[in-house]
Design a protein around this motif. Structure first.
Motif, PDB file in Angstrom:
ATOM      1  N   ALA A 237      -3.113  -7.164   0.803  1.00 61.00           N
ATOM      2  CA  ALA A 237      -2.405  -6.635  -0.367  1.00 61.00           C
ATOM      3  C   ALA A 237      -2.088  -5.152  -0.226  1.00 61.00           C
ATOM      4  O   ALA A 237      -1.055  -4.675  -0.700  1.00 61.00           O
ATOM      5  CB  ALA A 237      -3.236  -6.874  -1.623  1.00 61.00           C
ATOM      6  N   CYS A 238      -2.943  -4.423   0.463  1.00 58.24           N
ATOM      7  CA  CYS A 238      -2.748  -2.978   0.597  1.00 58.24           C
ATOM      8  C   CYS A 238      -1.501  -2.636   1.415  1.00 58.24           C
ATOM      9  O   CYS A 238      -0.950  -1.560   1.270  1.00 58.24           O
ATOM     10  CB  CYS A 238      -3.971  -2.344   1.250  1.00 58.24           C
ATOM     11  SG  CYS A 238      -3.999  -0.562   1.092  1.00 58.24           S
ATOM     12  N   SER A 239      -1.043  -3.556   2.244  1.00 61.61           N
ATOM     13  CA  SER A 239       0.100  -3.260   3.112  1.00 61.61           C
ATOM     14  C   SER A 239       1.440  -3.699   2.524  1.00 61.61           C
ATOM     15  O   SER A 239       2.458  -3.620   3.194  1.00 61.61           O
ATOM     16  CB  SER A 239      -0.109  -3.920   4.476  1.00 61.61           C
ATOM     17  OG  SER A 239      -0.160  -5.320   4.347  1.00 61.61           O
ATOM     18  N   GLU A 240       1.449  -4.113   1.275  1.00 61.29           N
ATOM     19  CA  GLU A 240       2.677  -4.626   0.657  1.00 61.29           C
ATOM     20  C   GLU A 240       3.744  -3.570   0.422  1.00 61.29           C
ATOM     21  O   GLU A 240       4.912  -3.883   0.281  1.00 61.29           O
ATOM     22  CB  GLU A 240       2.360  -5.285  -0.695  1.00 61.29           C
ATOM     23  CG  GLU A 240       1.588  -6.561  -0.570  1.00 61.29           C
ATOM     24  CD  GLU A 240       1.206  -7.134  -1.923  1.00 61.29           C
ATOM     25  OE1 GLU A 240       1.330  -6.441  -2.955  1.00 61.29           O
ATOM     26  OE2 GLU A 240       0.766  -8.286  -1.926  1.00 61.29           O
ATOM     27  N   MET A 241       3.345  -2.286   0.358  1.00 58.66           N
ATOM     28  CA  MET A 241       4.299  -1.242  -0.008  1.00 58.66           C
ATOM     29  C   MET A 241       3.960   0.044   0.735  1.00 58.66           C
ATOM     30  O   MET A 241       2.804   0.300   1.040  1.00 58.66           O
ATOM     31  CB  MET A 241       4.235  -1.012  -1.515  1.00 58.66           C
ATOM     32  CG  MET A 241       5.184   0.034  -2.034  1.00 58.66           C
ATOM     33  SD  MET A 241       5.133   0.145  -3.839  1.00 58.66           S
ATOM     34  CE  MET A 241       6.282  -1.168  -4.221  1.00 58.66           C
ATOM     35  N   VAL A 242       4.984   0.824   1.022  1.00 59.05           N
ATOM     36  CA  VAL A 242       4.790   2.169   1.565  1.00 59.05           C
ATOM     37  C   VAL A 242       5.449   3.153   0.608  1.00 59.05           C
ATOM     38  O   VAL A 242       6.521   2.870   0.056  1.00 59.05           O
ATOM     39  CB  VAL A 242       5.346   2.309   3.005  1.00 59.05           C
ATOM     40  CG1 VAL A 242       6.843   2.093   3.061  1.00 59.05           C
ATOM     41  CG2 VAL A 242       4.975   3.655   3.608  1.00 59.05           C
ATOM     42  N   ILE A 243       4.783   4.288   0.385  1.00 62.12           N
ATOM     43  CA  ILE A 243       5.254   5.276  -0.580  1.00 62.12           C
ATOM     44  C   ILE A 243       5.332   6.643   0.104  1.00 62.12           C
ATOM     45  O   ILE A 243       4.395   7.056   0.788  1.00 62.12           O
ATOM     46  CB  ILE A 243       4.293   5.351  -1.785  1.00 62.12           C
ATOM     47  CG1 ILE A 243       4.210   3.984  -2.467  1.00 62.12           C
ATOM     48  CG2 ILE A 243       4.728   6.439  -2.769  1.00 62.12           C
ATOM     49  CD1 ILE A 243       3.101   3.871  -3.485  1.00 62.12           C
ATOM     50  N   PHE A 244       6.468   7.320  -0.098  1.00 64.40           N
ATOM     51  CA  PHE A 244       6.684   8.681   0.390  1.00 64.40           C
ATOM     52  C   PHE A 244       6.789   9.583  -0.841  1.00 64.40           C
ATOM     53  O   PHE A 244       7.890   9.816  -1.348  1.00 64.40           O
ATOM     54  CB  PHE A 244       7.973   8.759   1.217  1.00 64.40           C
ATOM     55  CG  PHE A 244       7.928   7.978   2.495  1.00 64.40           C
ATOM     56  CD1 PHE A 244       7.593   8.601   3.685  1.00 64.40           C
ATOM     57  CD2 PHE A 244       8.225   6.618   2.511  1.00 64.40           C
ATOM     58  CE1 PHE A 244       7.551   7.884   4.871  1.00 64.40           C
ATOM     59  CE2 PHE A 244       8.191   5.900   3.687  1.00 64.40           C
ATOM     60  CZ  PHE A 244       7.845   6.531   4.874  1.00 64.40           C
ATOM     61  N   PRO A 245       5.660  10.093  -1.362  1.00 63.77           N
ATOM     62  CA  PRO A 245       5.694  10.825  -2.636  1.00 63.77           C
ATOM     63  C   PRO A 245       6.545  12.090  -2.616  1.00 63.77           C
ATOM     64  O   PRO A 245       7.171  12.418  -3.625  1.00 63.77           O
ATOM     65  CB  PRO A 245       4.223  11.147  -2.909  1.00 63.77           C
ATOM     66  CG  PRO A 245       3.507  10.934  -1.635  1.00 63.77           C
ATOM     67  CD  PRO A 245       4.312   9.990  -0.808  1.00 63.77           C
ATOM     68  N   ASP A 246       6.595  12.797  -1.489  1.00 66.07           N
ATOM     69  CA  ASP A 246       7.371  14.034  -1.434  1.00 66.07           C
ATOM     70  C   ASP A 246       8.874  13.787  -1.527  1.00 66.07           C
ATOM     71  O   ASP A 246       9.640  14.706  -1.810  1.00 66.07           O
ATOM     72  CB  ASP A 246       7.077  14.802  -0.141  1.00 66.07           C
ATOM     73  CG  ASP A 246       5.651  15.321  -0.104  1.00 66.07           C
ATOM     74  OD1 ASP A 246       5.222  15.924  -1.100  1.00 66.07           O
ATOM     75  OD2 ASP A 246       4.966  15.117   0.911  1.00 66.07           O
TER      76      ASP A 246
END
Length: 129
Positions: A75-84
């Motif tokens: 489940a942890c690999s379902e999404m990638v986030i680039f906050p900057d």
């Protein structure tokens, strides 16, 4: 408290410290992004028990293109986030997902999974003169 309780308590604290170190320790090395014909710096990132490579070195001032391939069902690999960059993407299992980022100033930029357990870093370096 008797001696056995102290041993269990100290052992538990050491175990917690080991887990925290494993997930949040500083990473060394990195993979240099390739310069593609499209004008983008390009890197392929495999998602399996983390990001591989987890550190990507790019040249500042040039756009970047990542190709993520998720090879697990965690489940942890379902999404990638680039906050900057206020960007995120869903990563379906076995599919390639392209994420394009604008030119960056010299510095470091993080990317993570939605839970913050998988972590990666983009290191934007200036030209060597």
């Amino acid at each position: 408290m008797d001696v056995s309780n102290w041993i269990v308590t100290i052992g538990g604290l050491l175990f917690i410290g080991l887990i925290a170190w494993f997930f949040w320790r500083p990473k060394k090395g990195g993979s240099l992004a390739a310069k593609g014909n499209s004008g983008y710096q390009e890197t392929t990132i495999q998602v399996k028990n983390g990001y591989h490579p987890a550190r990507v070195i790019v040249q500042s001032g040039k756009p970047v293109r990542f190709e993520f391939t998720r090879e697990e069902t965690a489940a942890c690999s379902e999404m990638v986030i680039f906050p900057d960059f206020q960007k995120s993407a869903t990563l379906p299992v076995g599919k390639k997902v392209i994420i394009e980022l604008p030119p960056m100033q010299t510095g470091t930029y993080d990317f993570t999974c939605q839970m913050g357990m998988y972590r990666g870093t983009i290191i934007a370096k200036g030209d060597k003169k």
